[in-house]
Write a protein that holds these residues in place. Structure first.
Motif, PDB file in Angstrom:
ATOM      1  N   MET A   1       0.825  -1.189  -0.011  1.00  0.00           N
ATOM      2  CA  MET A   1      -0.012  -0.136   0.119  1.00  0.00           C
ATOM      3  C   MET A   1       0.924   1.265  -0.111  1.00  0.00           C
ATOM      4  O   MET A   1       1.878   1.367   0.763  1.00  0.00           O
ATOM      5  N   VAL A   2       0.603   2.029  -1.039  1.00  0.00           N
ATOM      6  CA  VAL A   2       1.182   3.640  -1.134  1.00  0.00           C
ATOM      7  C   VAL A   2       0.448   4.461  -0.548  1.00  0.00           C
ATOM      8  O   VAL A   2      -0.713   4.723  -0.904  1.00  0.00           O
ATOM      9  N   PRO A   3       0.602   5.158   0.809  1.00  0.00           N
ATOM     10  CA  PRO A   3      -0.161   6.128   1.363  1.00  0.00           C
ATOM     11  C   PRO A   3      -0.447   7.368   0.174  1.00  0.00           C
ATOM     12  O   PRO A   3       0.513   7.648  -0.326  1.00  0.00           O
ATOM     13  N   THR A   4      -1.629   7.602   0.189  1.00  0.00           N
ATOM     14  CA  THR A   4      -2.202   8.771  -0.556  1.00  0.00           C
ATOM     15  C   THR A   4      -1.574  10.311   0.170  1.00  0.00           C
ATOM     16  O   THR A   4      -1.460  10.055   1.335  1.00  0.00           O
ATOM     17  N   LEU A   5      -1.697  11.265  -0.602  1.00  0.00           N
ATOM     18  CA  LEU A   5      -1.493  12.602  -0.212  1.00  0.00           C
ATOM     19  C   LEU A   5      -2.428  12.817   1.029  1.00  0.00           C
ATOM     20  O   LEU A   5      -1.993  12.996   1.975  1.00  0.00           O
ATOM     21  N   LEU A  60       3.034  18.276   1.004  1.00  0.00           N
ATOM     22  CA  LEU A  60       2.729  18.355  -0.382  1.00  0.00           C
ATOM     23  C   LEU A  60       4.209  18.750  -1.174  1.00  0.00           C
ATOM     24  O   LEU A  60       4.391  18.053  -1.933  1.00  0.00           O
ATOM     25  N   LEU A  61       5.311  19.160  -0.493  1.00  0.00           N
ATOM     26  CA  LEU A  61       6.647  18.973  -0.920  1.00  0.00           C
ATOM     27  C   LEU A  61       7.219  17.688  -0.973  1.00  0.00           C
ATOM     28  O   LEU A  61       7.716  17.116  -1.977  1.00  0.00           O
ATOM     29  N   TYR A  62       6.969  16.697   0.032  1.00  0.00           N
ATOM     30  CA  TYR A  62       7.239  15.294  -0.118  1.00  0.00           C
ATOM     31  C   TYR A  62       6.625  14.655  -1.203  1.00  0.00           C
ATOM     32  O   TYR A  62       7.253  13.563  -1.853  1.00  0.00           O
ATOM     33  N   HIS A  63       5.410  14.872  -1.302  1.00  0.00           N
ATOM     34  CA  HIS A  63       4.445  14.305  -2.485  1.00  0.00           C
ATOM     35  C   HIS A  63       5.298  14.691  -3.683  1.00  0.00           C
ATOM     36  O   HIS A  63       5.281  13.653  -4.647  1.00  0.00           O
ATOM     37  N   LEU A  64       5.539  15.859  -3.878  1.00  0.00           N
ATOM     38  CA  LEU A  64       6.280  16.159  -5.177  1.00  0.00           C
ATOM     39  C   LEU A  64       7.529  15.306  -5.414  1.00  0.00           C
ATOM     40  O   LEU A  64       7.803  14.781  -6.337  1.00  0.00           O
ATOM     41  N   LEU A  65       8.304  15.201  -4.198  1.00  0.00           N
ATOM     42  CA  LEU A  65       9.508  14.735  -4.420  1.00  0.00           C
ATOM     43  C   LEU A  65       9.631  13.058  -4.808  1.00  0.00           C
ATOM     44  O   LEU A  65      10.510  12.586  -5.453  1.00  0.00           O
ATOM     45  N   GLN A  66       8.212  12.606  -4.196  1.00  0.00           N
ATOM     46  CA  GLN A  66       7.981  11.152  -4.194  1.00  0.00           C
ATOM     47  C   GLN A  66       7.956  10.751  -5.436  1.00  0.00           C
ATOM     48  O   GLN A  66       8.047   9.861  -6.127  1.00  0.00           O
ATOM     49  N   GLN A  67       7.314  11.800  -6.507  1.00  0.00           N
ATOM     50  CA  GLN A  67       7.051  11.545  -7.965  1.00  0.00           C
ATOM     51  C   GLN A  67       8.104  11.021  -8.723  1.00  0.00           C
ATOM     52  O   GLN A  67       7.969  10.422  -9.950  1.00  0.00           O
ATOM     53  N   TRP A  68       9.260  11.383  -8.061  1.00  0.00           N
ATOM     54  CA  TRP A  68      10.800  10.629  -8.971  1.00  0.00           C
ATOM     55  C   TRP A  68      11.065   9.592  -8.464  1.00  0.00           C
ATOM     56  O   TRP A  68      11.971   8.907  -8.871  1.00  0.00           O
ATOM     57  N   TRP A  70      10.695   5.626  -7.805  1.00  0.00           N
ATOM     58  CA  TRP A  70      10.066   4.335  -8.515  1.00  0.00           C
ATOM     59  C   TRP A  70       8.555   4.054  -7.834  1.00  0.00           C
ATOM     60  O   TRP A  70       7.739   3.662  -8.457  1.00  0.00           O
ATOM     61  N   GLU A  71       8.837   3.693  -6.693  1.00  0.00           N
ATOM     62  CA  GLU A  71       7.568   3.303  -5.718  1.00  0.00           C
ATOM     63  C   GLU A  71       6.610   4.500  -5.295  1.00  0.00           C
ATOM     64  O   GLU A  71       5.554   4.316  -4.686  1.00  0.00           O
ATOM     65  N   LYS A  72       6.904   5.724  -5.535  1.00  0.00           N
ATOM     66  CA  LYS A  72       6.103   6.753  -5.045  1.00  0.00           C
ATOM     67  C   LYS A  72       5.963   6.899  -3.733  1.00  0.00           C
ATOM     68  O   LYS A  72       4.879   7.179  -3.379  1.00  0.00           O
ATOM     69  N   ASP A  73       6.946   6.455  -2.981  1.00  0.00           N
ATOM     70  CA  ASP A  73       7.005   6.650  -1.524  1.00  0.00           C
ATOM     71  C   ASP A  73       8.140   6.657  -0.897  1.00  0.00           C
ATOM     72  O   ASP A  73       9.165   6.499  -1.406  1.00  0.00           O
ATOM     73  N   TRP A  74       8.325   6.977   0.395  1.00  0.00           N
ATOM     74  CA  TRP A  74       9.496   7.179   1.221  1.00  0.00           C
ATOM     75  C   TRP A  74       9.846   5.824   1.877  1.00  0.00           C
ATOM     76  O   TRP A  74       8.710   5.013   2.362  1.00  0.00           O
ATOM     77  N   PRO A  75      10.978   5.350   1.967  1.00  0.00           N
ATOM     78  CA  PRO A  75      11.286   4.152   2.891  1.00  0.00           C
ATOM     79  C   PRO A  75      11.026   4.813   4.183  1.00  0.00           C
ATOM     80  O   PRO A  75      11.192   5.940   4.522  1.00  0.00           O
ATOM     81  N   MET A  76      10.835   3.834   5.179  1.00  0.00           N
ATOM     82  CA  MET A  76      10.588   4.156   6.658  1.00  0.00           C
ATOM     83  C   MET A  76      11.615   5.130   7.047  1.00  0.00           C
ATOM     84  O   MET A  76      11.377   6.017   7.968  1.00  0.00           O
TER      85      MET A  76
END
Length: 145
Positions: A1-5, A60-68, A70-76
């Protein structure tokens, strides 16, 4: 599961309000500060509120950065390390008296202890016990509603 914004924002605000509020209530009397107890609580809860409000912008900034990614998410670990830029921003605002309602200057040791303890406990709850009472939270993109 990838958390949504929206899910990340809801989770952040919920955890800061509930877990952060309880932790702040417990550790405020123990913080090194020369302020009366009422002003200590006022200062710590204003800092907590600033973290919550500014956190929406961070998401919002993290969401923008996550778009680059592959998984569109942060590691823990990234979620844990984000305490550094967020803490520095809130500290910069608090030390320059730019947070409305602060009763006076916030001592650096008190700020660091409060911020780090609250951040670590909120992060631990989000990555562990949060998954037990909110079973569907994982499957709804992190949304609580």
């Amino acid at each position: 599961m990838v958390p949504t914004l929206v899910g990340r924002i809801q989770t952040r605000l919920f955890l800061l309000a509930v877990v952060g509020g309880i932790v702040t209530a417990l550790i405020t009397p123990l913080l090194p500060a020369d302020l009366p107890m009422a002003q200590r609580y006022q200062a710590t809860y204003i800092v907590l509120a600033a973290v919550a409000v500014l956190g929406v912008g961070w998401e919002l900034l993290y969401h923008l950065l996550q778009q680059w990614r592959w998984e569109k998410d942060w590691p823990m670990l990234f979620g844990l390390v984000t305490l550094v830029p967020e803490g520095l921003l809130v500290w910069a605002l608090a030390s320059r008296d730019l947070l409305p309602g602060l009763p006076g200057p916030v001592p650096t040791p008190a700020f660091v202890i409060h911020f780090v303890v609250v951040w670590l406990i909120v992060w631990l709850v989000a990555n562990g016990p949060m998954r037990v009472p909110f079973i569907h939270w994982r499957f709804q993109g992190g949304q609580l509603t």
